[in-house]
Design a protein around this motif. Structure first.
Motif, PDB file in Angstrom:
ATOM      1  N   THR A  45       0.797  -1.309   0.050  1.00  0.00           N
ATOM      2  CA  THR A  45       0.057  -0.049   0.054  1.00  0.00           C
ATOM      3  C   THR A  45       0.795   1.164   0.198  1.00  0.00           C
ATOM      4  N   ASP A  46       0.614   2.367  -0.814  1.00  0.00           N
ATOM      5  CA  ASP A  46       1.105   3.629  -0.781  1.00  0.00           C
ATOM      6  C   ASP A  46       0.835   4.508   0.468  1.00  0.00           C
ATOM      7  N   LEU A  47       1.323   4.230   1.402  1.00  0.00           N
ATOM      8  CA  LEU A  47       0.852   4.842   2.805  1.00  0.00           C
ATOM      9  C   LEU A  47       0.786   6.336   2.583  1.00  0.00           C
ATOM     10  N   CYS A  48       1.594   6.937   1.947  1.00  0.00           N
ATOM     11  CA  CYS A  48       1.504   8.380   1.734  1.00  0.00           C
ATOM     12  C   CYS A  48       0.176   8.907   1.207  1.00  0.00           C
ATOM     13  N   HIS A  49       0.176   8.144   0.028  1.00  0.00           N
ATOM     14  CA  HIS A  49      -1.073   8.515  -0.881  1.00  0.00           C
ATOM     15  C   HIS A  49      -2.442   8.176  -0.224  1.00  0.00           C
ATOM     16  N   TYR A  51      -2.974   7.718   3.286  1.00  0.00           N
ATOM     17  CA  TYR A  51      -2.971   8.427   4.570  1.00  0.00           C
ATOM     18  C   TYR A  51      -2.489   9.846   4.818  1.00  0.00           C
ATOM     19  N   GLY A  52      -1.315  10.004   4.483  1.00  0.00           N
ATOM     20  CA  GLY A  52      -0.867  11.234   4.625  1.00  0.00           C
ATOM     21  C   GLY A  52       0.643  11.248   4.611  1.00  0.00           C
ATOM     22  N   THR A  53       1.469  12.384   4.747  1.00  0.00           N
ATOM     23  CA  THR A  53       2.783  12.269   4.241  1.00  0.00           C
ATOM     24  C   THR A  53       3.710  12.165   5.776  1.00  0.00           C
ATOM     25  N   TRP A  54       3.145  12.230   6.785  1.00  0.00           N
ATOM     26  CA  TRP A  54       4.061  12.267   7.930  1.00  0.00           C
ATOM     27  C   TRP A  54       3.375  11.123   8.637  1.00  0.00           C
ATOM     28  N   ALA A  55       4.475  10.511   9.589  1.00  0.00           N
ATOM     29  CA  ALA A  55       4.058   9.484  10.561  1.00  0.00           C
ATOM     30  C   ALA A  55       4.884   9.848  11.918  1.00  0.00           C
ATOM     31  N   VAL A  56       3.838   9.540  12.950  1.00  0.00           N
ATOM     32  CA  VAL A  56       4.413   9.638  14.345  1.00  0.00           C
ATOM     33  C   VAL A  56       4.694   8.355  14.827  1.00  0.00           C
ATOM     34  N   VAL A  57       5.856   7.982  15.340  1.00  0.00           N
ATOM     35  CA  VAL A  57       6.347   7.017  15.907  1.00  0.00           C
ATOM     36  C   VAL A  57       6.865   7.153  17.570  1.00  0.00           C
ATOM     37  N   LEU A  72       9.322   2.940   7.461  1.00  0.00           N
ATOM     38  CA  LEU A  72       8.338   3.883   7.051  1.00  0.00           C
ATOM     39  C   LEU A  72       9.095   4.909   6.540  1.00  0.00           C
ATOM     40  N   ALA A  73      10.324   5.319   6.857  1.00  0.00           N
ATOM     41  CA  ALA A  73      10.928   6.079   5.897  1.00  0.00           C
ATOM     42  C   ALA A  73      11.340   5.513   4.679  1.00  0.00           C
ATOM     43  N   ARG A  74      11.773   4.495   4.581  1.00  0.00           N
ATOM     44  CA  ARG A  74      11.835   3.785   3.349  1.00  0.00           C
ATOM     45  C   ARG A  74      10.908   3.795   2.213  1.00  0.00           C
ATOM     46  N   ARG A  75       9.588   3.900   2.889  1.00  0.00           N
ATOM     47  CA  ARG A  75       8.426   3.981   2.012  1.00  0.00           C
ATOM     48  C   ARG A  75       8.010   5.467   1.604  1.00  0.00           C
ATOM     49  N   GLY A  76       8.821   6.553   2.127  1.00  0.00           N
ATOM     50  CA  GLY A  76       8.657   7.831   1.923  1.00  0.00           C
ATOM     51  C   GLY A  76       7.984   8.757   2.778  1.00  0.00           C
ATOM     52  N   LEU A  77       7.621   8.243   4.228  1.00  0.00           N
ATOM     53  CA  LEU A  77       6.870   8.950   4.958  1.00  0.00           C
ATOM     54  C   LEU A  77       8.054   9.934   5.882  1.00  0.00           C
ATOM     55  N   ASN A  78       7.517  11.270   5.972  1.00  0.00           N
ATOM     56  CA  ASN A  78       8.387  12.146   7.178  1.00  0.00           C
ATOM     57  C   ASN A  78       7.993  11.496   8.422  1.00  0.00           C
ATOM     58  N   LEU A  79       8.786  11.606   9.400  1.00  0.00           N
ATOM     59  CA  LEU A  79       8.814  11.157  10.792  1.00  0.00           C
ATOM     60  C   LEU A  79       8.757  12.279  11.935  1.00  0.00           C
ATOM     61  N   VAL A  80       7.866  11.904  12.854  1.00  0.00           N
ATOM     62  CA  VAL A  80       7.655  12.737  14.033  1.00  0.00           C
ATOM     63  C   VAL A  80       8.229  11.765  14.963  1.00  0.00           C
ATOM     64  N   LEU A  81       9.395  11.620  15.582  1.00  0.00           N
ATOM     65  CA  LEU A  81      10.039  10.558  16.376  1.00  0.00           C
ATOM     66  C   LEU A  81       9.877  11.100  17.969  1.00  0.00           C
TER      67      LEU A  81
END
Length: 346
Positions: A45-49, A51-57, A72-81
């Motif tokens: 699944t293209d998670l960015c398309h 759900y959205g471009t950022w993920a919080v982990v 998640l970064a490998r799949r192109g999501l920006n991250l809030v760590l």
């Protein structure tokens, strides 16, 4: 065909219903395994398309959390760590930034302090960090298992209160911080990391508080899934069994020596993360690793009393091992205090 019907007529009256029941159970197990294999073979699944471009982990500095953040970064999501150790947060942030073309933000939060004045300030920082971001995925990975392998009357009260704060309260509060933005945008995915012990076995003695806290995660996730699926938000609880991390008892020093069977039933954190990210959005409750699902199926046919006894014996063995580690740690601390050795963490 006639001979088969004749033979069935000769069998006792209870045989046919029992055979049908057995066939249905085998079909159910086969369907679970087949659905798992189909998911592994389908296009990710293209998670960015979706759900959205950022993920919080949360808890991204080691173990499964670190591996999930990297995947998640490998799949192109920006991250809030989100974590409590600034140095470790910076380390994983630098690793991601140097490896993948994504953005990262770090939020220093001690999740054990949630519901305290310090925790209120930390949540304010988290709200500020995600404000205006297209947060599509939240992974509530942070969790504590200490105190572990102890009887309830022996457990340190401060330790198990801290565990409950992280496993229950913090997970709920962080979810509440991220949800409003997802509701406004009409899309999102929330992944809560539970424990396979809440599904595969009837009890988890000497880890009772931990198991109970993870049961909360499962029930909360399933209820939120029903609440928010009509708003375009997928809420999922993942329930892994044992995953090889630095904290896992029995992990080998060299992973190259591990057999295929051991890797199947205890995957590395990277192996688990790849499967876990593939399962995002596929059902309210899942066990991403195929080996774990096979263990789950086996446990379903073992009597509860036998699983209870097995878990008790295994965790009593863990108890002895933990006691030895505590004794070693205490003795080294005493030596350090006497000035005989440089300070070194065990």
């Amino acid at each position: 065909m006639g001979a088969l019907l004749f033979r069935l007529q000769q069998e006792p009256a209870w045989f046919v219903p029992l055979a049908v029941l057995g066939a249905l159970h085998v079909a159910a197990v086969a369907f679970r395994i087949l659905s798992h294999l189909v998911l592994l073979l389908r296009r990710p699944t293209d998670l960015c398309h979706r759900y959205g471009t950022w993920a919080v982990v949360t808890g991204p500095t080691s173990g499964m959390g670190r591996s999930v953040a990297l995947d998640l970064a490998r799949r192109g999501l920006n991250l809030v760590l989100v974590g409590r150790d600034p140095a470790k947060l910076q380390d994983i942030s630098d690793t991601i930034s140097c490896t993948y073309a994504v953005q990262t933000k770090t939020v220093v939060v001690d999740l054990a302090l949630i519901a305290t004045p310090q925790g209120d300030e930390a949540l304010r920082l988290l709200r500020h960090a995600v404000a205006g971001l297209d947060v599509g995925v939240l992974v509530n990975n942070a969790g504590l298992a200490k105190p572990c392998a102890v009887y309830l009357h022996e457990a340190d009260v401060e330790a198990w209160v801290r565990m409950i704060s992280v496993n229950l309260w913090a997970l709920t509060e962080v979810t509440a911080v991220v949800l409003p933005g997802m509701v406004e945008r009409g899309r999102g995915a929330i992944v809560n990391i539970g424990s396979g012990t809440t599904l595969t076995i009837p009890s988890f003695p000497l880890f009772s508080i931990y198991a109970a806290s993870k049961r909360y995660v499962t029930q909360l996730s399933r209820s939120l899934h029903v609440e928010y699926r009509g708003k375009g938000i997928d809420v999922q609880c993942q329930v892994p069994l044992f995953v090889e991390t630095n904290m896992t008892l029995g992990a080998t020093a060299s992973r190259k020596r591990r057999s295929f069977l051991s890797r199947l039933i205890m995957p590395t954190s990277d192996e688990y993360a790849r499967a876990a990210v593939c399962w995002i959005g596929h059902g309210p409750l899942c066990m991403p690793n195929l080996g774990h699902r096979l263990e789950w199926c086996i446990c379903h046919v073992v009597p509860d009393w036998m699983l209870d006894e097995l878990c008790l014996r295994l965790n009593l063995w863990h108890r002895v091992r933990f006691q030895r580690l505590r004794t070693m740690r205490a003795s080294r601390t005493n030596v350090v205090n006497d000035g005989c050795l440089p300070c070194k963490q065990v």
